[in-house]
Design a protein around this motif. Sequence first.
Motif, PDB file in Angstrom:
ATOM      1  N   ILE A  34      13.716-102.033  -9.360  1.00  0.00           N
ATOM      2  CA  ILE A  34      13.155-101.865 -10.663  1.00  0.00           C
ATOM      3  C   ILE A  34      12.179-100.855 -10.239  1.00  0.00           C
ATOM      4  CG2 ILE A  34      13.193-103.965 -11.893  1.00  0.00           C
ATOM      5  CD1 ILE A  34      10.646-104.514 -10.812  1.00  0.00           C
ATOM      6  N   ASP A  35      12.036 -99.718 -11.076  1.00  0.00           N
ATOM      7  CA  ASP A  35      11.299 -98.454 -10.657  1.00  0.00           C
ATOM      8  C   ASP A  35      10.919 -98.030 -12.410  1.00  0.00           C
ATOM      9  OD1 ASP A  35      13.278 -96.905 -11.629  1.00  0.00           O
ATOM     10  OD2 ASP A  35      13.528 -96.066  -9.437  1.00  0.00           O
ATOM     11  N   VAL A  36      10.429 -97.083 -12.273  1.00  0.00           N
ATOM     12  CA  VAL A  36       9.787 -96.467 -13.734  1.00  0.00           C
ATOM     13  C   VAL A  36      10.715 -96.271 -14.741  1.00  0.00           C
ATOM     14  CG1 VAL A  36       9.807 -93.888 -12.975  1.00  0.00           C
ATOM     15  CG2 VAL A  36       8.272 -94.530 -14.719  1.00  0.00           C
ATOM     16  N   THR A  37      12.067 -96.102 -14.087  1.00  0.00           N
ATOM     17  CA  THR A  37      13.316 -95.832 -14.990  1.00  0.00           C
ATOM     18  C   THR A  37      13.792 -96.793 -15.517  1.00  0.00           C
ATOM     19  OG1 THR A  37      15.075 -95.819 -13.474  1.00  0.00           O
ATOM     20  CG2 THR A  37      14.006 -93.704 -13.800  1.00  0.00           C
ATOM     21  N   THR A  38      13.671 -98.054 -14.965  1.00  0.00           N
ATOM     22  CA  THR A  38      14.104 -99.505 -15.201  1.00  0.00           C
ATOM     23  C   THR A  38      13.442 -99.802 -16.552  1.00  0.00           C
ATOM     24  OG1 THR A  38      14.286-100.123 -13.162  1.00  0.00           O
ATOM     25  CG2 THR A  38      14.558-101.749 -14.573  1.00  0.00           C
ATOM     26  N   ALA A  39      11.994 -99.360 -16.774  1.00  0.00           N
ATOM     27  CA  ALA A  39      11.167 -99.865 -17.782  1.00  0.00           C
ATOM     28  C   ALA A  39      11.902 -99.658 -19.229  1.00  0.00           C
ATOM     29  CB  ALA A  39       9.911 -99.133 -17.717  1.00  0.00           C
ATOM     30  N   ILE A  88       2.903 -96.498 -28.133  1.00  0.00           N
ATOM     31  CA  ILE A  88       2.603 -95.660 -26.860  1.00  0.00           C
ATOM     32  C   ILE A  88       2.121 -96.638 -25.721  1.00  0.00           C
ATOM     33  CG2 ILE A  88       0.810 -94.107 -25.913  1.00  0.00           C
ATOM     34  CD1 ILE A  88       0.731 -92.820 -28.843  1.00  0.00           C
ATOM     35  N   GLY A  89       1.273 -97.747 -26.033  1.00  0.00           N
ATOM     36  CA  GLY A  89       0.803 -98.685 -24.956  1.00  0.00           C
ATOM     37  C   GLY A  89       1.876 -99.438 -24.301  1.00  0.00           C
ATOM     38  N   LEU A  90       3.002 -99.894 -25.378  1.00  0.00           N
ATOM     39  CA  LEU A  90       3.991-100.637 -24.566  1.00  0.00           C
ATOM     40  C   LEU A  90       4.830 -99.913 -23.776  1.00  0.00           C
ATOM     41  CD1 LEU A  90       5.718-103.283 -25.036  1.00  0.00           C
ATOM     42  CD2 LEU A  90       6.917-102.384 -26.765  1.00  0.00           C
ATOM     43  N   ASN A  91       5.237 -98.559 -24.087  1.00  0.00           N
ATOM     44  CA  ASN A  91       5.653 -97.885 -23.242  1.00  0.00           C
ATOM     45  C   ASN A  91       4.962 -97.316 -21.833  1.00  0.00           C
ATOM     46  OD1 ASN A  91       8.105 -97.247 -24.664  1.00  0.00           O
ATOM     47  ND2 ASN A  91       7.743 -95.166 -25.367  1.00  0.00           N
ATOM     48  N   ALA A  92       3.942 -97.139 -21.976  1.00  0.00           N
ATOM     49  CA  ALA A  92       2.988 -96.783 -21.051  1.00  0.00           C
ATOM     50  C   ALA A  92       2.963 -98.356 -20.098  1.00  0.00           C
ATOM     51  CB  ALA A  92       1.691 -96.478 -21.037  1.00  0.00           C
ATOM     52  N   CYS A  93       2.588 -99.216 -20.599  1.00  0.00           N
ATOM     53  CA  CYS A  93       2.513-100.490 -19.966  1.00  0.00           C
ATOM     54  C   CYS A  93       3.858-100.875 -19.160  1.00  0.00           C
ATOM     55  CB  CYS A  93       2.154-101.889 -20.571  1.00  0.00           C
ATOM     56  SG  CYS A  93       0.529-101.903 -21.284  1.00  0.00           S
ATOM     57  N   ALA A  94       4.800-100.662 -19.957  1.00  0.00           N
ATOM     58  CA  ALA A  94       6.122-101.123 -19.357  1.00  0.00           C
ATOM     59  C   ALA A  94       6.728-100.096 -17.993  1.00  0.00           C
ATOM     60  CB  ALA A  94       7.541-100.813 -20.415  1.00  0.00           C
ATOM     61  N   MET A  95       6.258 -98.985 -18.216  1.00  0.00           N
ATOM     62  CA  MET A  95       6.575 -97.912 -17.012  1.00  0.00           C
ATOM     63  C   MET A  95       5.604 -98.324 -16.026  1.00  0.00           C
ATOM     64  SD  MET A  95       7.435 -94.089 -18.598  1.00  0.00           S
ATOM     65  CE  MET A  95       6.140 -94.207 -20.015  1.00  0.00           C
ATOM     66  N   ASN A 143       4.504-101.385 -15.275  1.00  0.00           N
ATOM     67  CA  ASN A 143       4.638-102.506 -14.720  1.00  0.00           C
ATOM     68  C   ASN A 143       6.285-102.930 -13.790  1.00  0.00           C
ATOM     69  OD1 ASN A 143       6.317-103.706 -16.525  1.00  0.00           O
ATOM     70  ND2 ASN A 143       4.525-104.299 -17.904  1.00  0.00           N
ATOM     71  N   HIS A 144       6.776-101.753 -14.215  1.00  0.00           N
ATOM     72  CA  HIS A 144       8.328-101.627 -13.644  1.00  0.00           C
ATOM     73  C   HIS A 144       8.250-100.428 -12.421  1.00  0.00           C
ATOM     74  CE1 HIS A 144       9.790-103.202 -17.278  1.00  0.00           C
ATOM     75  NE2 HIS A 144      10.769-103.732 -16.643  1.00  0.00           N
ATOM     76  N   ALA A 145       7.029 -99.976 -12.293  1.00  0.00           N
ATOM     77  CA  ALA A 145       6.967 -98.911 -11.239  1.00  0.00           C
ATOM     78  C   ALA A 145       6.871 -99.488  -9.778  1.00  0.00           C
ATOM     79  CB  ALA A 145       5.702 -98.183 -11.460  1.00  0.00           C
ATOM     80  N   PHE A 186       7.251-112.911 -19.324  1.00  0.00           N
ATOM     81  CA  PHE A 186       7.888-112.285 -20.053  1.00  0.00           C
ATOM     82  C   PHE A 186       6.950-111.254 -20.746  1.00  0.00           C
ATOM     83  CE2 PHE A 186       9.957-116.556 -20.353  1.00  0.00           C
ATOM     84  CZ  PHE A 186      11.056-116.256 -20.422  1.00  0.00           C
ATOM     85  N   GLY A 187       5.859-111.245 -20.358  1.00  0.00           N
ATOM     86  CA  GLY A 187       4.641-110.177 -21.142  1.00  0.00           C
ATOM     87  C   GLY A 187       5.199-108.730 -20.732  1.00  0.00           C
ATOM     88  N   PHE A 188       4.758-107.826 -21.608  1.00  0.00           N
ATOM     89  CA  PHE A 188       5.141-106.510 -21.318  1.00  0.00           C
ATOM     90  C   PHE A 188       3.605-105.659 -20.948  1.00  0.00           C
ATOM     91  CE2 PHE A 188       9.602-106.548 -22.654  1.00  0.00           C
ATOM     92  CZ  PHE A 188      10.037-106.074 -21.524  1.00  0.00           C
ATOM     93  N   CYS A 189       2.762-106.083 -21.682  1.00  0.00           N
ATOM     94  CA  CYS A 189       1.415-105.408 -21.631  1.00  0.00           C
ATOM     95  C   CYS A 189       0.277-106.428 -21.253  1.00  0.00           C
ATOM     96  CB  CYS A 189       0.941-104.979 -23.100  1.00  0.00           C
ATOM     97  SG  CYS A 189       1.630-103.370 -23.436  1.00  0.00           S
TER      98      CYS A 189
END
Length: 272
Positions: A132-137, A171-178, A180-182, A219-222
């Motif tokens: 898992i890295d930023v692209t998995t997000a 915007i927050g969901l995308n940023a949080c997902a990127m 927490n997958h980083a 299960f949380g993303f943010c």
Amino acid sequence: MNAVLANETLIRASAFAGVFLLLIAAETLWPRRRLVMARAVRWPTNLAIIALGNLSVRILAMAPAPLTAAAMAVAAERHGVGMLQLTPAPIWAKILVGVLLLDLAIWAQHVAFHRLAWLWRLHAVHHADRDIDVTTALRFHPLEIVLSMLYKSVVVAIFGTPLLSVIVFEIGLNACAMFNHANVHLPRNVDRIVRLVFVTPDLHRVHHSVHADEHNSNFGFCLSVWDRLFGTFREQPRDGHQGMSIGLNPYQNATPGRLSWALALPWRSDRT
Ligand SMILES: [Zn+2]
Ligand SMILES: [Zn+2]
């Protein structure tokens, strides 16, 4: 408001590109784990899946009916539909509650994608990634992206979520997902404080474990509060962050890195 909607794509794309590039730099400078597969193999597949997901949302946005969360928010505000539209409260409070309700709704959606077999078929594409890295997000099957957007539209219609809530949340969901997958090493003290409220990379990595009990947690993303509240919170993986295996048990090989394999996974008979 329509001007905001018209610029939504540009706002989201700029925020996405900025966070994406920053996190790639952080992953390169302070990696948490050694990647099992080469970026050159996984990234073209993950980026193609992301592009197909974006295309799917663009197609939904072109429909005459409000099928995206943002379009539904405009319709809800115009017609005064939904619980928040009918509640006499300051707009800042409605925006805040709207964002929190969307985050809770996405948590519940994620649980459903794990618990219902036909939804898991789609969500397994996200979990099959060997690292898992930023692209998995944003590696989600395009059908999962479409179902998620339709679901968010219904949530927005029920709650009358303000358009600004939707934009801030997306915007927050995308940023949080990127984030927490980083594959980024956060100092332990920083992780300990951030995870009190937000999902950190170490917390979400537990969710990508090959062990079923671990991938059925966090299960949380943010916000991390929903998992704490509903009893699905798990602090650490039992095999440790360096020793744990990521992905799905039957596919601990190179196949999850292939685009055609990933897109066809929901229809494979040997999937888990
Ligand atoms: Zn999941
Ligand atoms: Zn994930």
